[in-house]
Design an enzyme around this catalytic site. Structure first.
Site, PDB file in Angstrom:
ATOM      1  N   TYR A  97       0.836  -1.200   0.000  1.00 53.12           N
ATOM      2  CA  TYR A  97       0.000   0.000   0.000  1.00 53.12           C
ATOM      3  C   TYR A  97       0.871   1.250   0.000  1.00 53.12           C
ATOM      4  O   TYR A  97       2.038   1.217   0.387  1.00 53.12           O
ATOM      5  CB  TYR A  97      -0.973   0.021   1.183  1.00 53.12           C
ATOM      6  N   CYS A  98       0.278   2.354  -0.485  1.00 51.18           N
ATOM      7  CA  CYS A  98       0.914   3.669  -0.396  1.00 51.18           C
ATOM      8  C   CYS A  98      -0.120   4.645   0.149  1.00 51.18           C
ATOM      9  O   CYS A  98      -1.023   4.234   0.893  1.00 51.18           O
ATOM     10  CB  CYS A  98       1.507   4.098  -1.737  1.00 51.18           C
ATOM     11  N   TRP A  99      -0.023   5.914  -0.188  1.00 46.99           N
ATOM     12  CA  TRP A  99      -0.922   6.898   0.419  1.00 46.99           C
ATOM     13  C   TRP A  99      -2.361   6.727  -0.058  1.00 46.99           C
ATOM     14  O   TRP A  99      -3.288   6.603   0.733  1.00 46.99           O
ATOM     15  CB  TRP A  99      -0.417   8.304   0.108  1.00 46.99           C
TER      16      TRP A  99
END
Length: 351
Positions: A97-99
């Site tokens: 995941y990222c932002w």
């Protein structure tokens, strides 16, 4: 399923603990503020690189930013594969995941899937996870809280640690907050987490509890150091069954001397914290306590702090904030040896 699969947090949550790795592809600074508990940080762009690419994006345009960013992303992902995951088998299953669940996690998940790993990308990224945590803490699950009450130094934290050690369900807010919950509660060399990280840790503990079994928790105030206990969790605690821990004044002094040994060795640090009490007790009293600390009269100082500060504060607040305290069991500790806490914990665990 075709990989990389892009799934919502609601779809991922039932299997969250089954992933072999939870990979946070954001920068080091983003990761430090909060993350999914148990995640490792493998930035696709580091802090400096993200600023560089982001500035290009705003000042020049997306195309130029991507031309600069793409080689950085590729090099970083390659380094992570070589240094972190080169030994992983084909069935190794990572969650990435990222932002927002966009380019950063998408790039990493794509490469991991092309290698042959069954990579999952979190749709909506950290923001989707954070929204779930916030909603969950606004309406926490119905749990049978058993609130351990007692004056400062009565052994509440030690009892929770012992309960945890024998297999009871424990929500230790002070441990999660890295703070002992009083003006002297700061732990040396252990900074408190951010508010969002504190909430993540609480959420992670709550989701693992069996609602058919009691959950032991301490009678905290709304704030533990600089951190605020979520309102709905605090409301549930304050309406719950209480257990009043009782210990003699002499033994409370002994226990606090052990727990706050770092202050005994550093009276200057202690006096800095005592200065926060000037408004409550006046400069003359604080100066007298400073002198006791400097002169090595620590047992006498602890006794005065209990009598003049901690005990009156506790008595003013406990009945008002924990409505079941007068109806709760009184559990007396004879001493502060390990066996005393084990016996008390086994009694509560068996009840």
């Amino acid at each position: 399923m075709k990989y990389p699969a892009v799934l919502s947090f609601a779809d991922i949550l039932p299997e969250l603990d089954a992933f072999d790795a939870i990979i946070d592809a954001r920068t080091e600074a983003e990761f430090a503020l909060d993350r999914i508990p148990g995640a490792i940080n493998a930035p696709v762009l580091d802090d400096e690189q993200r600023v560089k690419v982001g500035t290009l994006y705003k000042q020049v345009g997306a195309f130029e930013a991507k031309k600069v960013g793409a080689p950085l992303v590729a090099a970083n992902i390659a380094r992570h594969v070589e240094t972190l995951w080169a030994d992983k088998p084909k069935d190794w299953k990572p969650l990435v995941y990222c932002w927002r669940g966009g380019n950063r996690s998408g790039s990493m998940a794509h490469i991991l899937a092309k290698i042959g790993w069954p990579a999952i990308q979190l749709d909506g990224g950290y923001k989707a996870y954070r929204a779930h945590v916030a909603a969950s803490l606004e309406t926490p699950s119905e749990l049978d809280f058993r609130v351990v009450c007692g004056t400062t130094g009565s052994g509440k934290s030690r009892l929770l640690e012992t309960l945890d050690g024998i297999g009871a369900q424990v929500l230790d807010l002070e441990r999660l907050a890295a703070h002992r919950g009083s003006v002297l509660g700061h732990l040396p060399n252990e900074p408190q987490p951010t508010q969002k990280m504190f909430e993540s840790l609480i959420w992670d503990k709550l989701r693992r509890f069996d609602p058919s079994r009691p959950v032991f928790v301490e009678s905290e105030s709304k704030k533990v150091g600089n951190l605020r206990v979520p309102d709905a969790v605090m409301q549930r605690m304050r309406a719950s069954t209480c257990i009043s821990l009782s210990l003699s004044r002499e033994n409370r002094v002994r226990l606090l001397m052990e727990d706050y040994e770092h202050f005994c060795a550093n009276p200057d640090a202690l006096n800095t914290q005592l200065d926060h009490l000037v408004q409550l007790h006046g400069r003359a009293k604080i100066d007298a306590w400073h002198a006791m600390a400097k002169g090595g009269a620590m047992p006498e100082l602890v006794g005065e702090l209990l009598e003049e500060h901690y005990d009156p504060a506790y008595l003013r607040s406990i009945d008002r904030n924990f409505v079941q305290v007068s109806k709760g069991e009184v559990l007396e500790l004879k001493d502060i040896a390990e066996d005393d806490f084990v016996a008390a914990a086994r009694h509560l665990h068996a009840a």
